[in-house]
Structure formats: C-alpha cells, structure tokens
Design an enzyme around this catalytic site. Structure first.
Site, PDB file in Angstrom:
ATOM      1  N   ARG A  14      50.368  52.054  45.787  1.00 12.81           N
ATOM      2  CA  ARG A  14      50.184  53.488  46.018  1.00 12.81           C
ATOM      3  C   ARG A  14      49.689  53.813  47.427  1.00 12.81           C
ATOM      4  O   ARG A  14      49.694  54.963  47.837  1.00 12.81           O
ATOM      5  CB  ARG A  14      49.215  54.059  44.959  1.00 12.81           C
ATOM      6  N   LYS A  21      46.145  46.332  50.411  1.00 13.17           N
ATOM      7  CA  LYS A  21      45.209  47.459  50.257  1.00 13.17           C
ATOM      8  C   LYS A  21      43.797  47.114  50.727  1.00 13.17           C
ATOM      9  O   LYS A  21      43.159  47.901  51.429  1.00 13.17           O
ATOM     10  CB  LYS A  21      45.182  47.894  48.793  1.00 13.17           C
ATOM     11  N   GLU A 164      42.977  51.563  29.467  1.00 14.06           N
ATOM     12  CA  GLU A 164      43.458  52.071  30.749  1.00 14.06           C
ATOM     13  C   GLU A 164      43.953  53.508  30.589  1.00 14.06           C
ATOM     14  O   GLU A 164      44.487  53.878  29.543  1.00 14.06           O
ATOM     15  CB  GLU A 164      44.586  51.184  31.283  1.00 14.06           C
ATOM     16  N   ASN A 179      35.347  52.696  33.551  1.00 16.05           N
ATOM     17  CA  ASN A 179      35.058  51.344  34.006  1.00 16.05           C
ATOM     18  C   ASN A 179      35.114  51.305  35.532  1.00 16.05           C
ATOM     19  O   ASN A 179      36.127  51.661  36.131  1.00 16.05           O
ATOM     20  CB  ASN A 179      36.122  50.409  33.405  1.00 16.05           C
ATOM     21  N   ASN A 233      42.874  53.771  45.558  1.00 18.82           N
ATOM     22  CA  ASN A 233      44.244  53.463  45.153  1.00 18.82           C
ATOM     23  C   ASN A 233      45.274  54.067  46.105  1.00 18.82           C
ATOM     24  O   ASN A 233      46.377  53.560  46.215  1.00 18.82           O
ATOM     25  CB  ASN A 233      44.518  53.948  43.733  1.00 18.82           C
ATOM     26  N   ARG A 338      34.589  50.568  80.401  1.00 18.40           N
ATOM     27  CA  ARG A 338      35.167  49.602  79.472  1.00 18.40           C
ATOM     28  C   ARG A 338      34.992  48.178  79.994  1.00 18.40           C
ATOM     29  O   ARG A 338      34.515  47.996  81.116  1.00 18.40           O
ATOM     30  CB  ARG A 338      36.654  49.901  79.256  1.00 18.40           C
ATOM     31  N   LYS A 356      35.607  49.156  85.011  1.00 20.10           N
ATOM     32  CA  LYS A 356      35.939  48.029  84.141  1.00 20.10           C
ATOM     33  C   LYS A 356      35.220  46.800  84.633  1.00 20.10           C
ATOM     34  O   LYS A 356      35.311  46.483  85.820  1.00 20.10           O
ATOM     35  CB  LYS A 356      37.446  47.785  84.144  1.00 20.10           C
ATOM     36  N   ALA A 428      35.313  57.104 105.883  1.00 17.89           N
ATOM     37  CA  ALA A 428      36.255  57.668 104.904  1.00 17.89           C
ATOM     38  C   ALA A 428      37.670  57.203 105.206  1.00 17.89           C
ATOM     39  O   ALA A 428      38.031  57.000 106.357  1.00 17.89           O
ATOM     40  CB  ALA A 428      36.179  59.194 104.931  1.00 17.89           C
ATOM     41  N   ARG A 445      40.739  52.182 109.670  1.00 11.44           N
ATOM     42  CA  ARG A 445      41.875  53.103 109.591  1.00 11.44           C
ATOM     43  C   ARG A 445      42.352  53.320 111.019  1.00 11.44           C
ATOM     44  O   ARG A 445      41.613  53.055 111.961  1.00 11.44           O
ATOM     45  CB  ARG A 445      41.434  54.433 108.954  1.00 11.44           C
TER      46      ARG A 445
HETATM   47  C1  UD1 Z   1      41.124  48.690  37.375  1.00 11.21           C
HETATM   48  C2  UD1 Z   1      40.644  48.545  35.931  1.00 11.21           C
HETATM   49  C3  UD1 Z   1      40.201  49.916  35.420  1.00 11.21           C
HETATM   50  C4  UD1 Z   1      39.097  50.452  36.307  1.00 11.21           C
HETATM   51  C5  UD1 Z   1      39.518  50.460  37.773  1.00 11.21           C
HETATM   52  C6  UD1 Z   1      38.315  50.743  38.634  1.00 11.21           C
HETATM   53  C7  UD1 Z   1      41.969  46.775  34.880  1.00 11.21           C
HETATM   54  C8  UD1 Z   1      43.055  46.453  33.945  1.00 11.21           C
HETATM   55  N1  UD1 Z   1      41.722  48.063  35.105  1.00 11.21           N
HETATM   56  O1  UD1 Z   1      42.250  49.546  37.358  1.00 11.21           O
HETATM   57  O2  UD1 Z   1      39.733  49.812  34.082  1.00 11.21           O
HETATM   58  O3  UD1 Z   1      38.727  51.745  35.898  1.00 11.21           O
HETATM   59  O4  UD1 Z   1      40.051  49.190  38.176  1.00 11.21           O
HETATM   60  O5  UD1 Z   1      38.646  50.886  39.998  1.00 11.21           O
HETATM   61  O6  UD1 Z   1      41.329  45.872  35.408  1.00 11.21           O
HETATM   62  N2  UD1 Z   1      44.364  42.760  41.518  1.00 11.21           N
HETATM   63  C9  UD1 Z   1      44.599  41.414  41.650  1.00 11.21           C
HETATM   64  N3  UD1 Z   1      45.621  40.853  40.960  1.00 11.21           N
HETATM   65  C10 UD1 Z   1      46.403  41.570  40.102  1.00 11.21           C
HETATM   66  C11 UD1 Z   1      46.146  42.944  39.956  1.00 11.21           C
HETATM   67  C12 UD1 Z   1      45.102  43.516  40.678  1.00 11.21           C
HETATM   68  O7  UD1 Z   1      43.916  40.731  42.398  1.00 11.21           O
HETATM   69  O8  UD1 Z   1      47.306  40.974  39.501  1.00 11.21           O
HETATM   70  C13 UD1 Z   1      43.240  43.366  42.291  1.00 11.21           C
HETATM   71  C14 UD1 Z   1      43.699  44.471  43.222  1.00 11.21           C
HETATM   72  O9  UD1 Z   1      44.005  43.928  44.494  1.00 11.21           O
HETATM   73  C15 UD1 Z   1      42.495  45.378  43.262  1.00 11.21           C
HETATM   74  C16 UD1 Z   1      41.820  45.160  41.913  1.00 11.21           C
HETATM   75  O10 UD1 Z   1      42.360  43.980  41.400  1.00 11.21           O
HETATM   76  O11 UD1 Z   1      41.578  45.015  44.289  1.00 11.21           O
HETATM   77  C17 UD1 Z   1      42.071  46.322  40.960  1.00 11.21           C
HETATM   78  O12 UD1 Z   1      43.443  46.479  40.767  1.00 11.21           O
HETATM   79  P1  UD1 Z   1      44.124  47.890  40.562  1.00 11.21           P
HETATM   80  O13 UD1 Z   1      45.568  47.678  40.336  1.00 11.21           O
HETATM   81  O14 UD1 Z   1      43.713  48.811  41.631  1.00 11.21           O
HETATM   82  O15 UD1 Z   1      43.458  48.333  39.158  1.00 11.21           O
HETATM   83  P2  UD1 Z   1      43.257  49.804  38.619  1.00 11.21           P
HETATM   84  O16 UD1 Z   1      44.533  50.293  38.066  1.00 11.21           O
HETATM   85  O17 UD1 Z   1      42.580  50.636  39.628  1.00 11.21           O
HETATM   86 CA    CA Z   2      42.014  50.392  41.720  1.00  9.09          CA
END
Ligand code: UD1
Ligand code: CA
Length: 461
Positions: A14, A21, A164, A179, A233, A338, A356, A428, A445
């Site tokens: 997203r 991200k 979720e 959560n 997100n 800088r 600089k 100058a 000059r």
């Molecule tokens: C997740 C939680 C949700 C919570 C929210 C809070 C789950 C299923 N859901 O949802 O309950 O309210 O966070 O912000 O956990 N990531 C991985 N591997 C994967 C998928 C994700 O490392 O396979 C990492 C992503 O990079 C990210 C984090 O996990 O840093 C959360 O993933 P994201 O897809 O943003 O979860 P949410 O849908 O926000």
């Molecule tokens: Ca998230």
C-alpha cells in the site's frame, strides 16, 4: 531472558514504493530503526530482524549506519530470511530453527509501528512477567479502528480471539479495541504451537494473531496514548505519524524553554538538541544531529543539518550542513555552509556566500557574494565582495590559506594552492597566483591605462 524479533519482511504494497516499507523515513530515521530503538531500554539477549522483500537492503541500512549510535551493550543484530511473505505467523515460524531450546520470552514487534515509547514496552514486559502469561498483547481503544485486527477479551482482560479487520463481521467491527502489533510470548509455549497455524482467512496468510487461540493465559494490555501504536500502511499514515512525532518533539522543546514561531511551518528531527532561549522562526527545518545553543535565533527560512550552532548566533534564510558556527556570529541572509565549514566567534557570513570545508577565524567577515572552498582563514580577515577561491584545477582540489588581519579587495580570485600571510592587502580585482608574505600589498591586475582625448583624436583621422 528476552529475545526480540522485528517483522520486517513485507513489501508494504500500500506504500506503492520500490523501497521496503520499513525503510521509509520518519523524522530522519527509518521505521525499522525506530522500532529497534524503542527496545533499547530493556535487557535483551538476542535481536532478530526478519527480512524478506529486498532484505539485503534492510540489512545494509541497519548495519551500515543508524542515525543514533547503538547501545554498545546491545547484542549483535541477527537477520533471518522469510523468502516468501505468507503472513506474520509464517514470519515467526522462520525463527523455529534459530530459537531451538530458548527458554525465555520473545518480544515481537511489527516493523511498521515506529512511535512506540520504550516505557510502553517496559510496562508490557512487566505485566507479562508478573502474571506469568503465556502471551501478553499490546492493545488500544481507537476512535477509528479501521484496518486493525480487533481483540476480543473476557471480563478478566484475557484474550479470546483476534480477528483481522477484513475478516470481521459487521458486529465484530463495532469493537474498537485493536491489536497494536506488539506481543510478548513465552517462547517454549509458542514454539510448540507455531507449526499448527492455518491460513484459513481472507488473505490466505498465516496470522501470528491466531496463536492466541492455542495459548493461555493471553492478556491484553491497553496503551495509554493510542497515538503510539499507529501502524504505517500507506503514505497517509506516514504523514500522520510525522505530525504526531513533530508534535511530541516540539512540545518537548517548548517545555524546555525554546520559542517556536508558527510551529506548524517548522520541522525538527528528534535527534536535534536545543538549549533554552533559542528562537526558531517560521519555515525552518532542523535535521539530523544538530545542536543549537542558548540565545540563537534561527530563521525564518533556514535549513540546518548535522551542524553545531553556538550561543547568540543568528541564521537568516540560510542552509547549513555538516558545519560548526561559534558564538555571536551572523549567518545570512542567503548563505550556504557545507562540507565541514567551521566559523569562529563574532564572524559575519553574509549575502550569497558559499563556504565549503573552510575554517574561519574569529571576527572575520565574508559579507557578500563569495565562494571559499578548502580554505583556512585567520582572525579579523576581511573578504571583499565577490572574492573567489579557485580551488579546483579540473582534477584536484587545493588549499588556500589566509593569515590574520588580511584584507582581500573586491572581486579577487585566489588561485589555489596559495598562502597569503598576515596583514596582507590584496587590491580589488586581483588574480593572485603566488604566495604573499606578511604585511605586503599585492596588486595582481593590469595597470589602468588612460589616454586623454583619445576618442576625439581618433575621430579626426
Ligand atoms: C497486523 C496485525 C493486526 C494489527 C496490525 C497492527 C496480523 C495478522 N495482523 O496487521 O492484527 O492490528 O498489524 O499494526 O499480524 N510481515 C512480515 N512477513 C509477512 C507479512 C508481514 O515480515 O509475511 C511484516 C511487515 O513487513 C510488517 C508487519 O509484519 O512490518 C505487519 O504486517 P502488515 O501486513 O502491515 O500487517 P497488518 O495488516 O497491518
Ligand atoms: Ca501494518
């Protein structure tokens, strides 16, 4: 014993970005760096970052240089790869071979929740230990819970399930308790049930949140300030997080005695240090490791990055990076410092001057339209308008040295490498190519030729 695991393998679809991200920046630091640093105040024995999408980039960024130096007592960072991103539960499953036999607790943090306070994590851990929970989960009551997993508890605050947003029924969506994506698990319990996760949900992913169905007791702990748990997100969330962070930082400095004029137009990174009675004027941006001492007035319209500004300095419509300015100096309007420029006390660096890698002694003035690069100037030097150091011969950079008390006439070029002694006067319009000893006048000059009546005579021919 506590191990931490940061979930940082997702692409973050997203965000509509090539960059993972967790590498997007917020107030001068990446999201994942912020998450890591929110755990700096607890004693941990292992630190694991789960990477996947462009994992080498995430790894490089964390090892290559964090903006804030790490606590030397932190255990080394370990990186575990999740080659396919099949969900947060699947990500934690990747730890199974790495944490075999580990008897402690595992603190899990989403890599996209960057505003958590260290204090909040400490509280979560304390409750976890006190109640001997199998898992403890950080929750919040949000006015707008859209997009977050909803947490359902009984009257004892024990978690029954987490659903979720996209899997919620209309009725479940009415629950505003969410959560936060911060969990503490007793690892020996989690280890046993992790292989049992199923991907029977709307996204066909393995959800870490489903583990609560197999563990007991699982307790929810509400965060006091729900702004802390904002998950990033998309770009809108990033902007909101930046607003929250800015409000935090600005409140801190105003409480500490700093005046901010039109705070909404100002941005201050959270590693900046300000002393009381600093005044920050509108449209000013302070970045990186910048410090500003008491009595200084910065702005309007200035950008200062990784620089140290002494007491009672004024900076007006100017850009300063990687530089030092000592007390009582006046910079600008429209100056650019800088590349490790170092300005002494009581100096004046004025209109349209670029410096600089120049070291400038006390009480020296460079008031108008100059470029000085790779130069060292003594004290009480006066640089006339339009003076330029020709420091580059097309291949290499060369040094210019100017002794104390020297005066450079307007529109002079100093061709480096060159050394001018003390109390030298340069006429100058000179192009100075050879070194000049102390107390000399140099005129480099061509002499002016005046032919009286020339035009008249010429016309008669
Ligand atoms: C997740 C939680 C949700 C919570 C929210 C809070 C789950 C299923 N859901 O949802 O309950 O309210 O966070 O912000 O956990 N990531 C991985 N591997 C994967 C998928 C994700 O490392 O396979 C990492 C992503 O990079 C990210 C984090 O996990 O840093 C959360 O993933 P994201 O897809 O943003 O979860 P949410 O849908 O926000
Ligand atoms: Ca998230």
């Amino acid at each position: 014993m506590i191990a931490i695991a940061i979930l940082a393998a997702g692409r973050g679809t997203r965000m509509k970005s090539d960059l993972p991200k967790v590498l997007h920046e917020l107030g001068g630091r990446t999201l994942v760096e912020r998450v890591l640093q929110s755990c700096q105040e607890i004693q941990i024995s292992r630190r694991i970052v789960i990477v996947g999408y462009r994992g080498e980039l995430v790894q490089q960024s964390l090892i290559g240089g964090q903006e804030i130096p790490e606590n030397p007592e932190s255990p080394p960072l370990e990186f575990v790869e999740q080659t396919e991103q099949l969900g947060t539960g699947h990500a934690i499953q990747q730890l199974l071979p790495h944490l075999k036999g580990f008897q402690g607790d595992l603190l899990v943090l989403n890599g996209d929740v960057p505003l958590l306070r260290a204090e909040t994590i400490k509280q979560l851990m304390a409750i976890h230990t006190q109640h001997k929970n199998s898992a403890t989960i950080l929750t919040a009551n949000l006015p707008n819970p859209q997009g977050y997993g909803r947490v359902f508890t009984d009257s004892q605050n024990l978690v029954q399930q987490i659903v979720e947003d996209r899997d919620c029924t209309q009725a479940q969506k009415q629950n505003h308790r969410i959560n936060a994506g911060v969990y503490c698990f007793h690892w020996p319990h989690l280890e046993k049930i992790l292989p049992d996760l199923k991907a029977d949900n709307d996204q066909k992913e393995y959800y870490l949140t489903d583990t609560v169905n197999f563990l007991a007791p699982v307790m929810a702990v509400d965060v006091e300030d729900y702004q802390e748990i904002l998950g990033i997100n998309d770009r809108q969330h990033l902007a909101t997080a930046s607003d929250i962070l800015q409000t935090r930082v600005k409140d801190k400095w105003m409480t500490a005695g700093v005046t901010l004029i039109d705070p909404h137009s100002i941005t201050i990174d959270d590693n900046v240090e300000l002393q009381p009675d600093v005044i920050i004027e509108p449209q000013t941006h302070l970045r990186g490791r910048t410090s500003i001492a008491s009595g200084s007035r910065i702005g309007p319209g200035s950008l200062i990055e990784n620089s140290q500004i002494g007491e009672n300095v004024t900076v007006l419509y100017s850009v300063i990076s990687d530089s030092i300015v000592a007390e009582n100096s006046r910079i600008g309007p429209y100056a650019h410092l800088r590349g490790h420029a170092q300005i002494g006390a009581n100096c004046r660096v004025g209109n349209f001057v670029e410096l600089k890698n120049a070291q400038i002694g006390d009480r020296t003035n460079i008031a108008h339209l100059s470029y000085l690069g790779d130069a060292t100037l003594g004290e009480k030097v006066n640089i006339g308008a339009g003076t330029i150091t020709a420091n580059y011969d097309g291949k290499n950079k060369h040094k210019t040295q100017i002794g104390s008390g020297t005066k450079i006439g307007s529109n002079s070029v100093l061709v480096a490498p060159i050394t001018l002694g003390e109390d030298v006067t340069v006429a100058a319009g000179s192009v100075v190519t050879e070194d000049v000893a102390n107390d000399c006048l140099v005129i480099a000059r061509s002499r002016q030729v005046v032919k009286p009546g020339w035009k008249l005579k010429d016309a008669e021919k």
